[in-house]
Scaffold this motif. Structure first.
Motif, mmCIF file in Angstrom:
data_model
loop_
_atom_site.group_PDB
_atom_site.id
_atom_site.type_symbol
_atom_site.label_atom_id
_atom_site.label_comp_id
_atom_site.label_asym_id
_atom_site.label_seq_id
_atom_site.Cartn_x
_atom_site.Cartn_y
_atom_site.Cartn_z
ATOM 1 N N ALA A 191 0.705 -1.141 0.153
ATOM 2 C CA ALA A 191 0.130 -0.152 0.088
ATOM 3 C C ALA A 191 1.065 1.438 -0.010
ATOM 4 O O ALA A 191 0.643 2.323 -0.550
ATOM 5 N N SER A 192 2.034 1.070 0.484
ATOM 6 C CA SER A 192 2.804 2.302 0.736
ATOM 7 C C SER A 192 3.503 2.824 -0.635
ATOM 8 O O SER A 192 4.018 3.872 -1.014
ATOM 9 N N SER A 193 3.551 1.641 -1.437
ATOM 10 C CA SER A 193 3.899 1.893 -2.941
ATOM 11 C C SER A 193 2.697 2.554 -4.072
ATOM 12 O O SER A 193 3.240 2.882 -5.084
ATOM 13 N N LYS A 194 1.670 2.468 -3.522
ATOM 14 C CA LYS A 194 0.694 3.080 -4.394
ATOM 15 C C LYS A 194 0.813 4.349 -5.121
ATOM 16 O O LYS A 194 0.822 4.451 -6.403
ATOM 17 N N LYS A 195 1.252 5.145 -4.232
ATOM 18 C CA LYS A 195 1.542 6.795 -4.989
ATOM 19 C C LYS A 195 2.494 6.785 -5.778
ATOM 20 O O LYS A 195 2.267 7.543 -6.772
ATOM 21 N N THR A 196 3.649 6.017 -5.517
ATOM 22 C CA THR A 196 4.828 5.925 -6.537
ATOM 23 C C THR A 196 4.363 5.292 -7.805
ATOM 24 O O THR A 196 4.554 5.692 -8.980
ATOM 25 N N PHE A 197 3.814 4.154 -7.717
ATOM 26 C CA PHE A 197 3.126 3.616 -9.019
ATOM 27 C C PHE A 197 1.829 4.406 -9.780
ATOM 28 O O PHE A 197 1.963 4.588 -11.050
ATOM 29 N N GLU A 198 1.339 5.286 -9.075
ATOM 30 C CA GLU A 198 0.368 6.272 -9.517
ATOM 31 C C GLU A 198 1.299 7.247 -10.547
ATOM 32 O O GLU A 198 0.730 7.684 -11.952
ATOM 33 N N GLU A 199 2.313 7.893 -9.745
ATOM 34 C CA GLU A 199 3.275 8.662 -10.498
ATOM 35 C C GLU A 199 4.120 8.475 -11.900
ATOM 36 O O GLU A 199 3.754 8.948 -12.799
ATOM 37 N N ARG A 200 4.392 7.004 -11.507
ATOM 38 C CA ARG A 200 5.170 6.445 -12.750
ATOM 39 C C ARG A 200 4.144 6.016 -13.553
ATOM 40 O O ARG A 200 4.410 6.072 -15.116
ATOM 41 N N TRP A 201 2.895 5.627 -13.457
ATOM 42 C CA TRP A 201 1.817 5.297 -14.435
ATOM 43 C C TRP A 201 1.480 6.811 -15.355
ATOM 44 O O TRP A 201 1.348 6.739 -16.510
ATOM 45 N N ASP A 202 1.192 7.858 -14.480
ATOM 46 C CA ASP A 202 0.956 8.860 -15.146
ATOM 47 C C ASP A 202 2.089 9.492 -16.088
ATOM 48 O O ASP A 202 1.856 9.899 -17.182
ATOM 49 N N GLU A 203 3.321 9.139 -15.882
ATOM 50 C CA GLU A 203 4.526 9.110 -16.775
ATOM 51 C C GLU A 203 4.623 8.406 -17.905
ATOM 52 O O GLU A 203 5.076 8.801 -18.832
ATOM 53 N N ASN A 204 4.291 7.114 -17.455
ATOM 54 C CA ASN A 204 4.412 6.102 -18.543
ATOM 55 C C ASN A 204 3.541 5.122 -18.429
ATOM 56 O O ASN A 204 4.066 3.824 -17.789
ATOM 57 N N PRO A 205 2.299 4.962 -18.666
ATOM 58 C CA PRO A 205 1.289 4.232 -18.716
ATOM 59 C C PRO A 205 1.674 2.687 -18.977
ATOM 60 O O PRO A 205 1.775 1.822 -18.302
ATOM 61 N N ALA A 206 2.227 2.711 -20.204
ATOM 62 C CA ALA A 206 2.280 1.211 -20.940
ATOM 63 C C ALA A 206 3.507 0.514 -19.895
ATOM 64 O O ALA A 206 3.654 -0.694 -19.787
ATOM 65 N N GLY A 207 4.569 1.379 -19.755
ATOM 66 C CA GLY A 207 5.614 0.565 -18.969
ATOM 67 C C GLY A 207 5.313 0.192 -17.474
ATOM 68 O O GLY A 207 5.701 -0.901 -17.055
ATOM 69 N N THR A 208 4.816 1.205 -16.966
ATOM 70 C CA THR A 208 4.146 0.909 -15.526
ATOM 71 C C THR A 208 3.203 -0.483 -15.598
ATOM 72 O O THR A 208 3.331 -1.428 -14.902
ATOM 73 N N LYS A 209 2.269 -0.524 -16.554
ATOM 74 C CA LYS A 209 1.419 -1.795 -16.576
ATOM 75 C C LYS A 209 2.079 -2.888 -16.865
ATOM 76 O O LYS A 209 1.722 -3.733 -16.267
ATOM 77 N N ALA A 210 3.190 -2.956 -17.616
ATOM 78 C CA ALA A 210 4.110 -4.052 -17.972
ATOM 79 C C ALA A 210 4.547 -4.584 -16.368
ATOM 80 O O ALA A 210 4.623 -5.703 -16.499
ATOM 81 N N ILE A 211 5.120 -3.631 -15.803
ATOM 82 C CA ILE A 211 5.909 -3.933 -14.704
ATOM 83 C C ILE A 211 4.943 -4.705 -13.710
ATOM 84 O O ILE A 211 4.985 -5.792 -12.916
ATOM 85 N N LEU A 212 3.475 -4.042 -13.442
ATOM 86 C CA LEU A 212 2.481 -4.637 -12.442
ATOM 87 C C LEU A 212 2.110 -6.024 -13.098
ATOM 88 O O LEU A 212 1.967 -6.873 -12.117
ATOM 89 N N ASP A 213 2.055 -6.244 -14.393
ATOM 90 C CA ASP A 213 1.664 -7.430 -14.854
ATOM 91 C C ASP A 213 2.680 -8.607 -14.714
ATOM 92 O O ASP A 213 2.332 -9.880 -14.558
#
Length: 438
Positions: A373-395
């Motif tokens: 849960a503490s990483s949620k904000k970081t993943f939101e910011e990275r998603w806004d910068e690079n949606p496709a790349g961040t989604k690939a990491i989460l998957d």
């Protein structure tokens, strides 16, 4: 002068290139005025120099320059007496002072005569003669030096100081000629003071009111053959063209346009506006339209009116279609507004959908135990910068590695979130056989 018009000191009236503004006469022995009254004064070799136009460093048809005056004085040769006739609205202050010093330095006796107007810088010239004469009915005007400027506050302050210097220089000349203090003449300049022939003499700027005859046969500087110039004609043509609106207290023009011809003498329709062409304009129309050399203004106006009527009839008989560049189309303004509103709504909807997708993917990763849960904000910011790349990491993250129940946290949560993201990123790269930094 206060400002320059479209054609500098001529305002909207284009300078007449067919007439000289500076003329001079061949020196000859002339009987001095005093000799005609019976005084035993010997004849003097006398010449006449006419300054009939603005004082302008450009010279030529734009005005009379100090250089042109110097050349004319040289061509007057050994004249012992030079009559300088003035009819000028003024012009450049420094150019006027240069002409004053040329005349004062000349070996001849200088007699300045105001034939019509001596305004602004021209008043310097009028007042500087060994003898200075106002012709009957003439006027003279003095005012503070003026200019126009574009710039910042510092530039305006500096220019104001320069204008004060130039204005004081003019006041010094008037005080030298007429007496009084520089401060008194500066006050008269600031008030823009106009003088009649009589009051100019009363003020001390000029010495007398009289009619002074020419001496010699006038000819144009630079011409090979002498040309007799009618001073009245030159004066009227020049004065009618001066842009006297430059001055705050200028009188109404004294040379109205001539009346129209009497009945039967014009081809203009009754009630039509009068078109008054000068010689230069008529000559240009003759050449451009192909009129004979003897075609007058009425003939030209009638032909132009007929041509414009034919053009209007042709325009009414045809439908004009606007030319639209290829690949473009005309759109009604109301339709354009609707299209713009729709485009804005589309952009708003796209942004909303993107945010919803981000929140959905991150929430799914939290529920699957892929991220803390503490990483949620970081993943939101990275998603806004690079949606496709961040989604690939989460998957690519392995589910179940992080407890899904929040048990509290402390310390540098933002730093630990960034570290968790970087760890997830490194793990994802390793899963695909890629070493970070390779």
């Amino acid at each position: 002068m206060t400002k320059m018009g479209r054609y500098r000191y001529w305002g909207d009236q284009k300078p007449d290139t067919s007439r000289p503004l500076l003329t001079f006469s061949r020196p000859q022995e002339a009987v001095a005025p005093a000799a005609r009254t019976g005084a035993a004064e010997p004849p003097a070799v006398t010449g006449t120099l006419r300054i009939y136009g603005p004082i302008d460093s450009w010279g030529g048809c734009w005005g009379v320059s100090a250089k042109e005056v110097a050349q004319a004085l040289d061509m007057l040769g050994d004249a012992e007496r030079i009559i300088v006739r003035v009819n000028s609205p003024g012009g450049e202050s420094s150019e006027g002072r240069a002409i004053v010093n040329l005349l004062r330095a000349h070996r001849a006796e200088i007699v300045t005569v105001v034939d019509g107007a001596a305004y602004s810088a021209a008043s310097y010239i009028a007042a500087c003669g060994d003898d200075s004469v106002m012709s009957p009915g003439t006027t003279l005007m003095i005012h503070d030096t003026s200019t126009f400027l574009y710039g910042n506050a510092a530039a305006f302050r500096k220019t104001a100081d320069v204008l004060d210097t130039l204005s004081n220089s003019g006041a010094e000349l008037y005080a030298e000629v007429a007496g009084g203090t520089v401060e008194e003449w500066r006050a008269r300049q600031e008030a823009e003071t106009w003088y009649t022939a009589a009051t100019a003499v009363e003020s001390g700027l000029m010495k007398r009111v009289a009619t002074v005859p020419d001496a010699g046969v006038a000819e144009t500087a630079g011409d090979d053959e002498p040309e007799t110039v009618d001073p009245t004609d030159v004066e009227e043509r020049a004065q009618a063209s001066y842009d006297l609106s430059l001055f705050e207290k200028a009188p109404e023009p004294s040379n109205p346009k001539p009346p129209t011809a009497s009945a039967g003498g014009t081809t203009q329709p009754e009630g039509a506006a009068v078109v008054d062409f000068n010689d230069t304009q008529i000559t240009a129309l003759r050449e451009q339209v192909g009129f004979p050399a003897d075609a007058d203004a009425d003939t030209i106006v009638a032909a132009v009116t007929e041509a414009l009527g034919e053009r209007a009839e042709a325009s009414e008989s045809t439908t004009t279609t606007p030319q639209i560049p290829e690949g473009m189309a005309l759109v009604d303004s109301a339709v354009l507004a609707q299209l713009q509103q729709g485009a804005e709504a589309g952009r708003t909807a796209a942004t909303t959908l993107a945010t919803q997708e981000r929140d959905r993917e991150i929430a799914s990763a939290l529920e699957a135990g892929k991220i803390a849960a503490s990483s949620k904000k970081t993943f939101e910011e990275r998603w806004d910068e690079n949606p496709a790349g961040t989604k690939a990491i989460l998957d690519a993250l392995t589910p179940g590695l992080v407890p899904t129940d929040e048990v509290g946290h402390g310390g540098d949560t933002e730093g630990s979130a960034d570290a968790a993201f970087e760890a997830a990123h490194t793990a994802t790269l390793a899963k695909h056989g890629i070493k970070k930094g390779a």
